[in-house]
Enzyme design. Structure first.
Site, PDB file in Angstrom:
ATOM      1  N   ARG A 194       2.306   0.792  10.361  1.00 12.21           N
ATOM      2  CA  ARG A 194       1.810   1.112   9.016  1.00 12.21           C
ATOM      3  C   ARG A 194       2.970   1.091   8.024  1.00 12.21           C
ATOM      4  O   ARG A 194       3.751   2.030   7.937  1.00 12.21           O
ATOM      5  CB  ARG A 194       1.125   2.479   9.027  1.00 12.21           C
ATOM      6  N   ARG A 251       1.169  -6.386  12.584  1.00 15.24           N
ATOM      7  CA  ARG A 251       0.525  -5.772  13.750  1.00 15.24           C
ATOM      8  C   ARG A 251       0.381  -6.779  14.883  1.00 15.24           C
ATOM      9  O   ARG A 251       0.439  -6.399  16.059  1.00 15.24           O
ATOM     10  CB  ARG A 251      -0.823  -5.185  13.354  1.00 15.24           C
ATOM     11  N   SER A 262     -10.005  -6.114  10.264  1.00 15.09           N
ATOM     12  CA  SER A 262     -11.243  -5.487   9.813  1.00 15.09           C
ATOM     13  C   SER A 262     -12.002  -6.521   9.002  1.00 15.09           C
ATOM     14  O   SER A 262     -11.466  -7.060   8.024  1.00 15.09           O
ATOM     15  CB  SER A 262     -10.929  -4.245   8.963  1.00 15.09           C
ATOM     16  N   GLU A 306      -6.258  -1.020  15.685  1.00  8.91           N
ATOM     17  CA  GLU A 306      -6.847  -1.969  14.743  1.00  8.91           C
ATOM     18  C   GLU A 306      -5.853  -3.049  14.337  1.00  8.91           C
ATOM     19  O   GLU A 306      -4.705  -2.764  13.993  1.00  8.91           O
ATOM     20  CB  GLU A 306      -7.328  -1.230  13.489  1.00  8.91           C
ATOM     21  N   ARG A 335       0.846  -1.199   0.000  1.00  8.94           N
ATOM     22  CA  ARG A 335       0.000   0.000   0.000  1.00  8.94           C
ATOM     23  C   ARG A 335       0.873   1.237   0.000  1.00  8.94           C
ATOM     24  O   ARG A 335       1.828   1.332   0.771  1.00  8.94           O
ATOM     25  CB  ARG A 335      -0.924   0.012   1.222  1.00  8.94           C
TER      26      ARG A 335
END
Length: 425
Positions: A275, A389, A350, A347, A260
């Site tokens: 991230r 994560r 999801s 988070e 990403r």
């Protein structure tokens, strides 16, 4: 993608659903373009019909010796042949314009999704586990990770910001996590393991609602895209197909690299391993009948929760509000893991039900048993889990005062006898 017939039937309801997402009404504009195109289609069909009639009449007139009528008909056919291509081209242009307009409108939220502007309006549904009590001040992973083999400077030197080089036991623990997650999702939760491409074409990205809306958030290569998540590859594996209803539900999982650009997250989580531009994720995808999608959403979320519970990582389950939900989702649960170093829940998974939104873009249907008519499937996707994560969560929740990290019991068989990561001297 939205069904234009639904907008025609109840434009007010469509606009009301968009308003819940904080968007302005657009049904009137869509229907005006739709009406223009439908009128043009009628003109094209009438012209085609008249051309066919005139062509037949030419032969009849010639057979009767009526040369004058035959020549007039020939002239009419010739004129129609000249004007029709422009009309057909105009129809294609209007169809593309309507398609482009619909392609950037997000999915409509489910009725039970709470209204809200941003993450502050999300609703906590459940909380699991006990936050660890330390006899020292717990640190953030970025502060003690380098001594354990999490090399931020090395990654930045060879690739740039938001890339990390893992070495030694840290790399082993990262690998162990991914392999264990994949085994859990296949052996325990019944997902079929897949090894999909991580380079995909425009159609796969469009079908899974990543194009055109999120082009700048993805990395492009020569005519292909690096996947932002294996959701793209796994969901697009049924693109354009008519599935046997008896083969559903279809549950797929894959452990892949994901990429990403994070174009829309400038300044967020620039420190540490939270991230990254490149990361691994164990992805979950389900293809189901419409009547089963709500139950499947709960099942998928439970499969992701099971990973956190097996690792004894405290977390909370959050129902996203309309303003925080992803573009393609109609309902989303986020799982947020507790990070002692940050003193916050972050988070880690999801899980979203997209309804038939992606299926319409991909033209993926199923045929109910004994039926000739086909219906669009429903698609769901989720993280089970994001490996990086999860690694961060283990580091912060299992840290010791000397900077070492205990390896969770369930990962011991994957670690070749290593039960603790020790900092370098």
């Amino acid at each position: 993608m939205h069904d234009i017939r639904t907008i025609r039937d109840n434009p007010a309801a469509f606009d009301a659903a968009l308003a819940r997402r904080g968007l302005a009404p657009i049904a009137e504009e869509i229907l005006a373009l739709d009406a223009e195109r439908r009128a043009l289609i009628t003109k094209v069909q009438e012209a085609q019909s008249r051309r066919n009639e005139a062509s037949k009449a030419i032969g009849k007139a010639m057979g009767q010796g009526d040369t004058e009528t035959a020549e007039a008909l020939k002239a009419e056919v010739a004129e129609l042949k000249q004007t029709m291509p422009a009309m057909e081209e105009a129809d294609r242009d209007l169809a593309a314009k309507l398609q482009d307009m619909l392609a950037v409108i997000p999915n409509l939220p489910a009725d039970d999704v709470p209204e809200g502007a941003d993450e502050g309006d999300n609703v906590e549904v459940a909380r699991w586990g006990n936050q660890p009590n330390f006899e020292f001040d717990p640190k953030e992973h970025a502060d003690f990770g380098p001594a354990l083999g999490m090399e931020f400077e090395t990654g930045a030197r060879i690739s740039g910001a938001r890339f990390t080089f893992l070495r030694g036991g840290m790399a082993r623990l990262h690998r162990a996590l991914g392999q264990w997650m994949l085994d859990q999702q296949t052996d325990t939760n019944g997902y079929t393991e897949c090894a999909p491409p991580v380079l995909v074409n425009d159609a796969a990205m469009y079908g899974t609602d990543k194009l055109p809306k999120f082009a700048e958030d993805s990395f492009a290569t020569d005519g292909r895209w690096l996947i932002p998540t294996a959701e793209v590859s796994l969901t697009a594996s049924v693109m354009g197909e008519i599935l046997d209803g008896n083969a559903l539900p279809m549950r797929l999982t894959a452990l892949t690299q994901c990429f990403r650009s994070e174009a829309g997250s400038a300044g967020k989580d620039t420190r540490g391993f939270i991230r990254q531009h490149q990361f691994e994720k164990c992805e979950l995808v389900s293809i189901v009948k419409p009547e089963d999608s709500e139950a499947e959403h709960e099942r998928m979320t439970a499969a992701a929760e099971g990973i956190l519970q097996a690792l004894d990582l405290p977390y909370r389950k959050v129902l996203l509000c309309t303003g925080d939900m992803g573009f393609g989702a109609r309902k989303t649960y986020d799982l947020e893991v507790w990070l002692p170093g940050q003193g916050a829940y972050r988070e880690i998974s999801s899980c979203s039900n997209t309804g038939d939104f992606q299926a319409r873009r991909m033209n993926t249907r199923y045929r109910p048993d004994g039926e000739k008519k086909t219906e669009f499937v429903h698609t769901l996707n989720g993280s089970g889990l994001a490996v990086g994560r999860t690694l961060v969560a283990i580091m912060e929740n299992y840290q010791d005062a000397d900077g070492s990290v205990d390896v969770p019991q369930v990962l011991h068989p994957y670690m070749g006898g290593v039960t603790k990561l020790e900092p370098a001297a």
